[in-house]
Design an enzyme around this catalytic site. Structure first.
Site, short mmCIF file in Angstrom:
data_model
loop_
_atom_site.label_atom_id
_atom_site.label_comp_id
_atom_site.label_asym_id
_atom_site.label_seq_id
_atom_site.Cartn_x
_atom_site.Cartn_y
_atom_site.Cartn_z
CE LYS A 9 5.76 -1.34 10.21
NZ LYS A 9 4.77 -0.74 9.35
CE LYS A 28 -3.64 2.44 2.33
NZ LYS A 28 -4.57 2.58 3.44
N GLY A 60 -4.86 -1.69 4.70
CA GLY A 60 -4.02 -2.81 4.28
C GLY A 60 -4.66 -4.16 4.54
NE ARG A 61 -6.50 -3.83 10.69
CZ ARG A 61 -5.83 -2.70 10.83
NH1 ARG A 61 -4.66 -2.56 10.24
NH2 ARG A 61 -6.32 -1.70 11.54
CG HIS A 110 -4.91 -36.14 16.68
ND1 HIS A 110 -5.29 -37.33 17.26
CD2 HIS A 110 -5.79 -35.92 15.66
CE1 HIS A 110 -6.33 -37.82 16.61
NE2 HIS A 110 -6.65 -36.99 15.64
CD GLU A 169 9.38 -6.13 7.02
OE1 GLU A 169 9.16 -5.00 6.52
OE2 GLU A 169 9.03 -6.42 8.18
CD GLU A 201 -1.91 -4.50 11.30
OE1 GLU A 201 -0.73 -4.86 11.43
OE2 GLU A 201 -2.43 -4.27 10.20
#
Ligand code: F6P
Length: 501
Positions: free
Chosen positions: A472, A185, A244-245, A361, A191, A330
Site C-alpha cells: 500500500k 474501519k 476488520g476481519r 469436476h 479503494e 490475514e
C-alpha cells in the site's frame, strides 16, 4: 527446541485412517461433536486419543485457557497494537463495558434502519455497500447466504478499485432510490474512498438532489467520516477494538441487517453468542474450535501440508471460502511470535476451496491422486435452500459424503497405477441442520475461535496485519511522487502502462 508436548506429537506414529477406524469402531463417540445446530465430524482425520492427549498438553503449555479468558475479558490480546479483540462483545459476550457500548451502537443502527424503512431518507430500493476486505467479505457472505429471493432491497457490495466492479453494480440501480453505505474501519482505505467518490458523482450526474444525504458511514473513525462529508446522524460507529476481519457483527453488518431484517441480524448474533459460550465454557477436550485447531496444527506442522481446502456443499455458502481466506490467512499468516521471535514452525496454511459438486469436476483429481496432501473440509446442510425436486439436495449430500469416504478409503489397482487411489486422505465434515441466521452465526464464530486457538497454539498474534502495509505504501508513493528508484522491471511496467517511467 520443541516443547515436551511438541516432541510427543511429532513422535507419535501415524496410523492409516482405515486402520484407525478398524482399531477403534467407537471413534465417532469421541471425534464427533454436536454444538447447537452444527455437527462437527473429525473422525476421518488422523486425530487419535494419544494425539488428543498430546495436543491437550500443548494447549496447557501455551496457556490456552489463560488466553481464552484474556480474549473474553477484553485484555489487550492484540499486543503489537496494544488493543483488545472484542468481536464477542458485539454478540453480548465478554467485558461488561464493551458489551454495553456494542449494545448502544446496535441500538443506533437499528434506529437508523427503522428510519430508512419509514422512508425518512426518501424511497430506497437499492443498497450500494462500498468497502473492502473485512468491510465487504462478511456482509457479502451473510446477504448471499441468507438472502435468497427474500431480500427487502437490492444489495450490491462493491470492493475492487477496478471501476468495472462499480459500473456493473450500479448498472441496474436507480440513483434516485439508492442508499450508499461506506464501510471502512479506518475511513482512509484508498479503494473504498475512490469508489465512494465515484458513487457520489454518479448520483450528481443523475441529478439526485442531496447525494450526501443518501450516504451512511459504517466506521470506527467517525471524525474521518464527518470530514469526508457524512452527516453525524448517519454515521454508525463501532469500536476500535473490533478487528476488520471480525467486524461483520458490528455496523459493518448494516446491509445485512437492513436487507434481511433486524430479527435475522439478531438471530445471527445469538447464534454466534451460543458458539462464544461453547468456546469459553467447554473443557478443552470437548471444545469444537480447539479440536479443529488441533487437526489444523497436526496437518500443517507435523505433516507439512501447505494448504487446506474447504468445499461448501451448499450454494448458499459459496462465499465461505473467500471469507475464510481473509480470516485465516490475514490472521495467522505470520512469521514471528508475539514476542517478535521467529516462529518455531509453519504458520497458517493457504486456505482455498470452492463449492461442491462443481469442484469435483475441476480440482478433486489432485485431492484424490496428486502428490500434495491436502486436508479437506466439507460444509453441508441437511435442509436444502430451494424448493425444487428433493433429488437435487439428495444428490448434493450423497456426493459430499462419497467424496469424504473415497478420500479416506482409496482403491488399489495393481494392474493400472493410473487408476489407483492411495486413500488415507483426511477430511472433516461440518453438517448444519440448515443455513439459518443462528447456524450461520455459530459457524462463523466457530471459525473465528478456531483461528484464535490456532494462533495461541503457535504463540502468535492473530489480530494484527502489518504484512498488508508495504505494498500500500509503495502504491501511495508512486501516486504522490511518481515512480522513483524502483527496479528495472517495475520501472518498465509503469512506463508502458501508465506513461510515467
Ligand atoms: O489491507 C487490509 C485491511 O486493513 C483489512 O484488514 C481490512 O479488513 C481492510 O483492509 C479494509 O480496511 P478498512 O475497513 O479500514 O477500510
Amino acid at each position: 527446541m520443541p516443547s515436551p508436548a511438541q516432541a510427543a506429537i511429532a513422535r507419535l506414529p501415524q496410523a492409516d485412517l482405515k486402520s484407525i477406524f478398524t482399531a477403534d469402531p467407537d471413534r465417532l463417540s469421541r471425534f464427533v461433536l454436536t454444538q447447537g445446530p452444527i455437527r462437527f465430524d473429525w473422525s476421518k482425520t488422523h486425530l487419535t486419543d494419544d494425539l488428543m492427549d498430546a495436543f491437550l498438553t500443548l494447549a496447557q503449555e501455551r496457556d490456552f485457557t489463560g488466553w481464552r479468558e484474556a480474549l473474553f475479558a477484553g485484555k489487550p490480546v492484540n499486543n503489537s497494537e496494544g488493543r483488545a479483540a472484542e468481536h464477542p462483545a458485539e454478540r453480548g459476550q465478554g467485558n461488561a463495558d464493551s458489551v454495553a457500548r456494542a449494545r448502544m451502537f446496535h441500538a443506533r443502527m437499528r434506529a437508523l434502519i427503522d428510519a430508512i424503512e419509514a422512508e425518512a431518507l426518501g424511497p430506497i430500493r437499492h443498497i450500494l455497500h462500498i468497502g473492502i476486505g473485512g468491510s465487504a467479505l462478511g456482509p457479502d457472505l451473510i446477504v448471499d447466504a441468507l438472502g435468497g429471493d427474500g431480500l427487502r432491497y437490492d444489495v450490491a457490495i462493491v470492493s475492487n478499485v477496478d471501476g468495472t466492479a462499480l459500473e456493473r453494480a450500479i448498472s441496474s440501480f436507480d440513483p434516485h432510490t439508492t442508499l450508499i453505505a461506506i464501510a471502512s474501519k479506518t475511513f482512509t482505505t484508498t479503494e473504498t474512498m475512490l469508489n465512494a467518490a465515484s458513487a457520489i458523482n454518479w448520483m450528481v450526474e443523475a441529478g439526485v438532489d442531496d447525494p450526501y444525504g443518501r450516504v451512511v458511514a459504517l466506521t470506527a473513525s467517525p471524525d474521518k467520516a464527518i470530514e469526508w462529508g457524512v452527516d453525524e446522524t448517519r454515521i454508525l460507529p463501532f469500536s476500535e477494538s473490533v478487528g476488520g476481519r471480525y467486524s461483520l457483527w458490528s455496523s459493518i453488518g448494516f446491509p445485512a441487517a437492513l436487507a434481511l431484517g433486524w430479527d435475522a441480524f439478531e438471530s445471527l448474533l445469538e447464534g454466534a453468542a451460543a458458539m462464544d459460550r461453547h468456546f469459553r465454557l467447554s473443557a478443552p477436550h470437548e471444545n469444537a474450535p480447539l479440536i479443529a485447531a488441533f487437526a489444523d496444527q497436526y496437518y500443517t506442522r507435523v505433516m507439512g501440508c501447505q494448504t487446506r481446502a474447504l468445499f461448501a456443499y451448499d450454494e448458499r455458502l459459496r462465499l465461505l471460502p473467500s471469507y475464510l481466506q481473509q480470516l485465516e490467512m490475514e490472521s495467522n499468516g505470520k512469521s514471528v511470535t508475539r514476542e517478535g521471535d521467529p516462529v518455531d514452525g509453519p504458520t497458517a496454511p493457504i486456505t482455498w476451496g470452492g463449492v461442491g459438486t462443481d469442484a469435483q469436476h475441476a480440482v478433486f483429481q489432485l485431492l484424490h491422486q496428486g502428490t500434495i496432501l491436502t486436508p479437506v473440509e466439507f460444509v453441508a446442510s441437511i435442509e436444502p435452500g430451494h424448493a425444487l425436486d428433493p433429488a437435487h439436495h439428495r444428490a448434493l449430500l450423497v456426493n459430499c459424503f462419497a467424496q469424504g469416504a473415497a478420500l479416506m478409503r482409496g482403491r488399489d489397482n495393481p494392474d493400472d497405477p493410473a487408476r489407483a487411489y492411495p486413500g488415507n486422505r483426511p477430511s472433516t465434515t461440518i453438517l448444519m441442520e440448515d443455513v439459518t441466521p443462528e447456524a450461520l452465526g455459530a459457524l462463523i464464530a466457530f471459525y473465528e475461535h478456531r483461528t484464535f486457538a490456532n494462533a495461541v497454539l503457535m504463540g502468535i498474534n492473530p489480530f494484527d496485519q502489518f504484512g498488508v502495509e508495504l505494498g500500500k505504501e509503495i502504491a501511495k508513493s508512486i501516486e504522490a511522487d511518481g515512480p522513483k528508484g524502483f527496479d528495472p522491471s517495475t520501472m518498465a511496467l509503469i512506463g508502458i502502462a501508465l506513461g510515467g517511467g
